[in-house]
Scaffold this active site. Structure first.
Site, PDB file in Angstrom:
ATOM      1  N   PRO A 203       6.334  -6.337   6.019  1.00 59.36           N
ATOM      2  CG  PRO A 203       4.007  -6.417   6.284  1.00 59.36           C
ATOM      3  CD  PRO A 203       5.267  -7.115   6.670  1.00 59.36           C
TER       4      PRO A 203
ATOM      5  CE1 TYR B  62       1.805  -3.953   7.346  1.00 58.76           C
ATOM      6  CE2 TYR B  62       1.752  -1.567   7.558  1.00 58.76           C
ATOM      7  CZ  TYR B  62       1.811  -2.700   6.767  1.00 58.76           C
ATOM      8  OH  TYR B  62       1.867  -2.574   5.400  1.00 58.76           O
TER       9      TYR B  62
ATOM     10  NE  ARG C 168      -4.376   2.065   1.329  1.00 59.27           N
ATOM     11  CZ  ARG C 168      -4.723   0.825   1.627  1.00 59.27           C
ATOM     12  NH1 ARG C 168      -4.048   0.162   2.512  1.00 59.27           N
ATOM     13  NH2 ARG C 168      -5.751   0.256   1.027  1.00 59.27           N
TER      14      ARG C 168
ATOM     15  CG  ASP D 100      -0.210   0.146   2.505  1.00 54.12           C
ATOM     16  OD1 ASP D 100       1.022  -0.053   2.515  1.00 54.12           O
ATOM     17  OD2 ASP D 100      -0.846   0.455   3.514  1.00 54.12           O
TER      18      ASP D 100
END
Lengths: 623, 623
Positions: free
Chosen positions: B333, B258, B250, B49
């Protein structure tokens, strides 16, 4: 009336830039709209070719500026060429002038052909899926039923059209019940954006003021083969004996030339314009450019025009039929303003028409279309006369100081200085207009001194702001998309100062009350910000204030989505640029077209209510 | 070998971001390419992302950055939260850090989901019309014919695949001649971009170095309902007892979290990851964020991952089969680097592969893919280990000074500091590398001191330049689109100084000669700039030099189109930013991937010829 008539809110006749801009608004506002054009396709090449900064701002408000900016040619410099004093048979560069439009808005001047802009709109309409261009349509008659023009729920207009398609198989013999290609449309409103020879204007028998001269120019788009060093910037060229040229570099290595064709004077028109060829235009251009050479292999488009300035006596009839663009003002193309002003005509009209048709605003606001846009057309016509003379009068003191000449119209040309009012939508400034022309017409007065650079009636000036919650930096205009909403722009100043914060809380508590205009003009089941959106831009150091310190009406909460608004911004520089005192603040009403309608103090809740009650229609009962 | 095999230059296995980037290059370079994927559609939500500034530059070189920039969320700030010293059961903000990526390139860090990026590539491929994604493809076997791998005209690879579509009517009984859904492809090259469980890698029996830990994180995309004030900026949150979170805002009001799930240590894995639910992840997050509340109605995507760092022993076999992305490096990530590094893998590989396949470059340049990209992967793995520990080790001195911690990898993360060489494509700097590691391998040496900030092996730094002929201001990178061309970037300095102008003329007269590398490596009937494009950026005051004062090789003339090139620019600031002396100048060779390969003086014609003769293939006979 035929029984098989179809009913629509709006019929737009003419799908050029002005008609397409109108259709973009109609799509956004979900008006039931027909968009008709008599031609088989959009413009393919040539015609209008320039965009100014305000037009780019407007295109961006529909999300259309990015692709145009990418494809267009940036016009940042204009060079002036005049006869060489040492040898008048040749030209030499006398001045380089920066166009500086990007200082007035956030876009520089762009060169791009009309067809690309039309295609951008067509793609937008197709993506939105509400309005589509119908082509090969012939308009037959337009009738106005005067008896019901005052009732805005009625359909007083009857438009007969025919579809110029080959008859379908099976309908060939079906002639007894009338031609299958004819159609009768009943409409609430008709908009004529059908060009200089406007059919709609003729139905209304409106007169054009002004006249045409006997001066002729050739216009041509070529890929030039030349040793002229300034071929890739815009030039104003005056030769001593052979006339003048204006050049505009364009996308795809094209250059547009406007070439003075003949010295026609009071002796009458000695030039037969029907004999002119592109070769003749470029040959004349080549003589003017001497000692430089000019030729071409590829000619994209060309035409001949006769200088003239005309405008219509009225831009609308009964607030039911409206005219815009070339249909109401024609002039020479050398200003590069025609397409811009035409699109701005319908940009001004359509949000008003949409709000009236959707029952949000009161019908009398439609009167402002004629007053606001006709005065712009008259300014344009005046300047165009100056510009035409500049090119046809031969070299002189004025042509040598192009910079000074251009200063007269630079701001107007950019589009940012267009100022509306005073009128019902834009109350006068208390300090200025009222002292010279006191009037009973206006109950309200704005206070220009609260924001010295947010000029009442002009579009909100461009400025960068930072989103408080997100830390993103954006242009203020991106908070004002063309979605039909009014904006209450609250500028509370430095809210880390407790007195400013408490003034903001007081205003917010009024706005949050069920009797405030934010509620009463909003339909019961609509989101609270759907008619008047409240935006806050404060000037406190960002680290001294938390987003949740602000009252909830400034960041409405949705049980499913959390905080829906994230628009509260802050930026010191915006206050400075806008001339707003951080220890005072103010509130601005911004119209759906980004023009500033009203300015008052943070305590102006009652005036704001009074402002909106003259314009909008109540949607719910007060408790 | 089946007689009905199809022959292709390249087969790409896996149409994720790395495979799609490869396909974009393949399309631009007109390679005959198959792009295969085993899934039925692209990623719909979740997964990677984030985009960093170098990736945005690369996307822009294909014309793909604008739409992504418009849709993405700008990540400009990171807030660090740690246990409150006065009450360790709650957190408080300890630092605000600006991410400042826009200082390193011309884009800030972006948050946007992988599916949007994939769709942007797919639209690009469909518009270009040369490469298309084939879905529901099962790969069956891959064989390498070692006997002919050295011959780059041969097809040494045999790939058997099956199309997992329902059999067509009429073919149901056609089983005697083999299943109609199977296909044999003969290929020159195969690229495996098929993810962490790469099928291609397994066919090559390549080992992965490194290992996985027993630390687990939940990843979840929700629209948060919360009173946490920093929910719309990125956060690094460490609680005293409940673990840590990283948040990334986002597009579309989503937030990515996370969330550290369990304290698993040397005692073994006590957590059953298959029992985890999104509710559990958000509940844990809510505890970590105490005293703030966190809940949600909409969950867009979620997953659980186990921390680990692994990379392949080799990224290619025989310069015929290549691996990229997750197929050769897997890690956690939290850095937001995976998708970026993966796309940059194939961005590095494919221009080389394309030039070799098209007969423009010598095959030995393919060796540099493994050396250049494997060292980046190793750096990434090292940093990822640090980052994972940062989040799993609990609060401490390091977590309180996030700014300092982040400085260690800020530049690497942005992607702009990636430096290739020394190798055959990037000769060493004479001052530095050779003194420490003298080598017979390199006949050539660059001279870094000529342009102190154009770091040899790194991408050309971003700078604004003005087009001399057009007066347009553009980013230098827009002159370097990904079209496969090498660029000779001539920086002649202040050419209003006659000695600099004569040095430029001398270089130009060499370049214009039929024996120069600009001619000899260009096919006979191709335009002169189609393999090595010559670009000139001078530093003279623009009004002191006319475009036509420059030699014609710098602005080639076409009998039909006039001056084809209009790229000569000038801008004082670029020289300052790039550290180039205006009274000295230099010449830079820029690879098709915008990385600077070589730096020499204006008199370096022979070195330049020597450079290109090691890399390109002669296309015509010298006269």
């Amino acid at each position: 009336m035929k029984p098989n008539a179809t009913y629509h809110d709006l019929v737009i006749v003419g799908a050029g830039p002005a008609g397409l801009m109108a259709a973009a608004w109609a799509s956004r506002l979900r008006l039931d709209t027909r968009l008709l054009d008599d031609k088989a396709d959009r413009v393919q090449n040539g015609r209008a070719d320039g965009l100014h900064t305000r037009t780019m701002e407007i295109l961006d408000s529909f999300g259309l500026a990015t692709s145009i900016e990418r494809a267009a040619y940036q016009l940042r410099e204009i060079c002036s060429w005049n006869p060489d004093p040492e040898d008048e048979s040749i030209i030499r560069r006398t001045q380089r002038v920066l166009s500086k439009e990007e200082d007035l808005g956030r876009y520089c001047q762009m060169g791009i052909h009309q067809g690309f802009i039309e295609q951008t709109f067509i793609d937008f309409l197709n993506t939105e899926g509400y309005v589509h261009v119908e082509r090969n349509i012939q308009t037959k008659s337009l009738q106005i039923d005067e008896a019901c023009t005052a009732d805005h729920d009625a359909y007083p207009l009857t438009l007969r059209i025919s579809h110029n398609r080959p008859p379908r198989a099976g309908n060939m013999s079906d002639e007894t019940s009338g031609s299958p290609e004819e159609e009768t449309i009943k409409a609430k409103y008709v908009l004529g954006t059908d060009g200089g020879h406007s059919w709609v204007r003729k139905q209304l028998s409106l007169q054009m003021n002004g006249d045409r001269t006997k001066k002729h120019f050739g216009v041509i788009d070529i890929i030039p083969i030349t040793d002229f060093p300034d071929i890739r910037v815009s030039c104003s060229v005056h030769s001593s004996q052979n006339g003048s040229i204006m050049t505009i570099p364009r996308e795809g290595r094209l250059v547009r030339l406007y070439v003075q064709l003949a010295e026609t004077g009071s002796e009458g028109d000695g030039l037969n314009t029907s004999n002119i060829t592109p070769e003749m235009i470029v040959e004349t251009a080549s003589k003017i450019l001497s000692p430089y050479k000019l030729s071409y292999s590829h000619c994209d488009w060309w035409s001949v025009y006769t200088v003239g300035q005309q405008y219509a006596s009225n831009f609308s009839v009964d607030n039911r039929v409206f005219l815009a663009g070339d249909a109401v003002h024609t002039h020479s193309p050398t200003m590069g303003a025609g397409m811009n002003v035409s699109m701005q005509d319908t940009y001004n009209l359509m949000w008003k028409l949409g709000q009236v048709a959707n029952g949000i605003a009161q019908p009398h606001i439609l009167h402002t279309y004629n007053s606001e846009r006709r005065s712009v057309a008259i300014q344009l016509i005046d300047l165009d006369r100056k510009m035409s003379n500049f090119y046809s009068d031969g070299p002189g003191k004025e042509t040598r100081d192009y910079d000074k000449f251009r200063e007269q119209f630079r701001t107007f040309l950019s589009g940012v200085s267009v100022q509306y009012g005073p009128n019902i939508l834009v109350p006068p400034n208390c300090a200025k207009e009222l002292s010279t022309s006191p009037s009973e017409q206006f109950k309200l007065q704005s206070n220009q001194s609260l924001a010295s650079n947010i000029i009442i009636g002009q579009r909100l000036p461009s400025a960068l702001i930072m989103n408080h919650a997100e830390a993103n930096i954006v242009h203020a205009h991106t908070l004002l998309p063309s979605d039909g909403r009014w904006r209450l722009l609250i500028l509370p100043g430095d809210i880390s100062n407790s007195s400013q914060m408490s003034r903001l809380h007081e205003l917010a508590s009024y706005l949050a009350s069920p009797s405030s205009f934010v509620h009463t003009f909003t339909p019961t089941h609509a989101q609270i910000h759907s008619i008047v959106e409240v935006l806050t831009i404060h000037a406190a150091p960002r680290y001294k204030v938390e987003p949740f310190d602000l009252p909830e009406i400034l960041h409405p909460f949705d049980a499913k989505l959390g905080d829906v608004q994230g628009e509260e911004g802050n930026f010191d520089d915006a206050y400075e640029q806008w001339g707003v005192n951080k220890d005072m603040g103010c509130v601005a009403v911004v119209r759906p077209d980004q023009h500033v309608a009203y300015l008052c103090e943070l305590e102006g809740a009652r005036q704001l209510e009074s402002y909106f009650s003259q314009i909008l229609l109540p949607q719910r009962m007060e408790n």
